[in-house]
Structure formats: structure tokens, C-alpha cells
Design a protein around this motif. Structure first.
Motif, mmCIF file in Angstrom:
data_model
loop_
_atom_site.group_PDB
_atom_site.id
_atom_site.type_symbol
_atom_site.label_atom_id
_atom_site.label_comp_id
_atom_site.label_asym_id
_atom_site.label_seq_id
_atom_site.Cartn_x
_atom_site.Cartn_y
_atom_site.Cartn_z
ATOM 1 N N VAL A 67 0.838 -1.202 0.000
ATOM 2 C CA VAL A 67 0.000 0.000 0.000
ATOM 3 C C VAL A 67 0.871 1.248 0.000
ATOM 4 O O VAL A 67 0.500 2.274 -0.601
ATOM 5 N N TYR A 68 2.067 1.182 0.614
ATOM 6 C CA TYR A 68 2.964 2.337 0.587
ATOM 7 C C TYR A 68 3.413 2.620 -0.849
ATOM 8 O O TYR A 68 3.425 3.775 -1.283
ATOM 9 N N ARG A 69 3.750 1.570 -1.565
ATOM 10 C CA ARG A 69 4.124 1.750 -2.971
ATOM 11 C C ARG A 69 2.953 2.320 -3.761
ATOM 12 O O ARG A 69 3.134 3.235 -4.581
ATOM 13 N N ALA A 70 1.755 1.819 -3.521
ATOM 14 C CA ALA A 70 0.582 2.310 -4.242
ATOM 15 C C ALA A 70 0.341 3.788 -3.954
ATOM 16 O O ALA A 70 -0.100 4.533 -4.829
ATOM 17 N N CYS A 71 0.642 4.213 -2.722
ATOM 18 C CA CYS A 71 0.509 5.636 -2.384
ATOM 19 C C CYS A 71 1.455 6.473 -3.240
ATOM 20 O O CYS A 71 1.065 7.514 -3.790
ATOM 21 N N ALA A 72 2.711 6.046 -3.334
ATOM 22 C CA ALA A 72 3.692 6.774 -4.137
ATOM 23 C C ALA A 72 3.273 6.795 -5.608
ATOM 24 O O ALA A 72 3.375 7.832 -6.282
ATOM 25 N N GLU A 73 2.795 5.664 -6.124
ATOM 26 C CA GLU A 73 2.348 5.598 -7.512
ATOM 27 C C GLU A 73 1.167 6.544 -7.754
ATOM 28 O O GLU A 73 1.106 7.239 -8.781
ATOM 29 N N ALA A 74 0.229 6.575 -6.817
ATOM 30 C CA ALA A 74 -0.943 7.438 -6.972
ATOM 31 C C ALA A 74 -0.553 8.911 -6.948
ATOM 32 O O ALA A 74 -1.089 9.718 -7.715
ATOM 33 N N ILE A 75 0.378 9.266 -6.070
ATOM 34 C CA ILE A 75 0.844 10.650 -6.000
ATOM 35 C C ILE A 75 1.501 11.051 -7.319
ATOM 36 O O ILE A 75 1.272 12.151 -7.836
#
Length: 234
Positions: A67-75
Motif C-alpha cells: 500500500v505504501y508503494r501504491a501511495c507513491a504511484e498514486a501521487i
């Protein structure tokens, strides 16, 4: 830390509902990672903030690293929607061997203004600012920094260094070129990272509307002045 696998997506029938749930989890995670850091934000708290059951997070992201990676990708995805047109125009200007110094300077200023629009955008900027601050401070998962660096920071830095190099007649990897580029971008980062201090000094409630345009006008004028002075040194 092992790199998490890409998040799962639901089948066609539940795609819209699944994407909404996934986005809720990402928004909740950005907020909690920003407030408490990676170590302090639990998957249970993220799921509760998103208003979904805890197993949903494991379904979409497998684990907290995912989910941390997904946060960075979404940003990055959201940022590129704003930045990409100006970035592409700057790249096109650089490819033009006959581009004037004025065109190169305006390409740099346009990128600065676009970044400012992103920084001053109302809505979820506080959570993202805190997420960035913790990521830059170190101690957070490397995968977030890797995503931000490869997809956003590296392309932006490359174009900006190339613009400064063309304008000043120096190499892109010249330390003077890099320091100059960083210093010019620092004009806006002060308003982004030290937002409360700058608002207090200015007596403003927010940086939006006329206030945002005022900051952009002042910084753009300073940037043109600096680039033109360095151009004359070449």
C-alpha cells in the motif's frame, strides 16, 4: 525489504466498485503515513480510516509495503496529470536546436509555475506534503522513494538541468548547474514545506487565488532575472 508485487484488481463486474475501494485505501494510507510514518500507521488503522474491512487491504495490496508503494504511484499519477503538458513542451523546446534563450527561459518558468499550481492546489495537499516530508527525511520504505525518483523527480530534474545548461552554456552535470537549478526550485519549496511559517509571516489564511498568483509572479520574475544574469556570464 522485498519489493511488493503489483496490487490486484477485481474482475470486470466489480471493477468500478473495486477501484473506489482501492482509492479510499490509498487516500487513507497517504494521510496516516504522513501523520504517523510508515512504522506508526497500521494496516488496521488504514482500513478503518477508509471505512472498509481489514482483509480488503491485503486483497488489493497484500501488505503494508504494497500500500505504501501504491501511495507513491498514486501521487505520481496525479502529479503527472498536471505536470506532463509543461514537461512535454519543455522537452520539445530542448529538442529545437534553434530555440532562443528567451524560449528556454520561459520553458523553465512554465515548469516552475506548473509545480506551484500543484503545490498550491486545495484539497489533499496537507496529507501529501506530510507524506513527502517523511519520505525525504529518510527511514521510510525505499520503494516509495524509488517510485518518486524514477517516475517524477528524475525526468523533471533532467529537463530542468538541461534547460539551465543550455541557457548558461555549462554542462548538465556541472555542480554549478545543479546547484543553480536546485536554488531556483527552492523558491517554491519554502512555501510548500514551511507553509505555516510563510502564511504567518505574510498574514495570509492560505496560498490560493490572488495570493498564489502573486507568489508565482514574484518567483517567475526572480527566476527570469537569475537566468538572464547567468546567461550573460556564458
Amino acid at each position: 525489504m522485498n519489493e511488493p508485487r503489483r496490487p490486484r484488481h477485481p474482475g470486470e463486474g466489480g471493477y468500478a466498485r473495486g477501484e473506489e475501494t482501492r482509492r479510499k485505501l490509498i487516500d487513507a494510507a497517504i494521510s496516516l503515513f504522513g501523520q504517523h510514518g510508515f512504522a506508526g500507521a497500521s494496516t488496521r488503522d488504514i482500513a478503518a480510516r477508509a471505512g472498509v474491512n481489514a482483509p480488503a487491504l491485503q486483497y488489493y495490496f497484500e501488505n503494508k509495503e504494497g500500500v505504501y508503494r501504491a501511495c507513491a504511484e498514486a501521487i505520481v499519477d496525479d502529479a503527472l496529470q498536471v505536470l506532463e503538458p509543461a514537461l512535454l513542451r519543455a522537452q520539445a523546446t530542448l529538442k529545437d536546436e534553434n530555440a532562443s534563450q528567451e524560449a528556454l527561459i520561459e520553458a523553465f518558468v512554465a515548469l516552475q509555475c506548473t509545480i506551484a499550481d500543484l503545490m498550491f492546489k486545495k484539497g489533499r495537499e496537507t496529507d501529501r506534503r506530510l507524506f513527502f516530508a517523511r519520505e525525504q527525511g529518510g527511514g521510510e520504505p525505499e520503494i516509495g522513494t524509488q517510485v518518486l525518483r524514477e517516475r517524477l523527480r528524475a525526468p523533471m530534474n533532467k529537463v530542468n538541468a538541461a534547460l539551465v545548461a543550455r541557457i548558461t552554456g555549462r554542462a548538465e552535470n556541472d555542480p554549478l548547474t545543479i546547484v543553480r537549478m536546485i536554488s531556483m526550485w527552492g523558491q517554491y519549496f519554502a512555501f510548500h514545506v514551511a507553509r505555516e511559517s510563510t502564511l504567518s509571516m505574510l498574514g495570509w489564511g492560505d496560498i490560493d487565488g490572488e495570493n498564489a498568483e502573486f507568489v508565482k509572479t514574484v518567483v517567475s520574475a526572480q527566476t527570469r532575472l537569475l537566468l538572464n544574469s547567468w546567461r550573460n556570464e556564458a
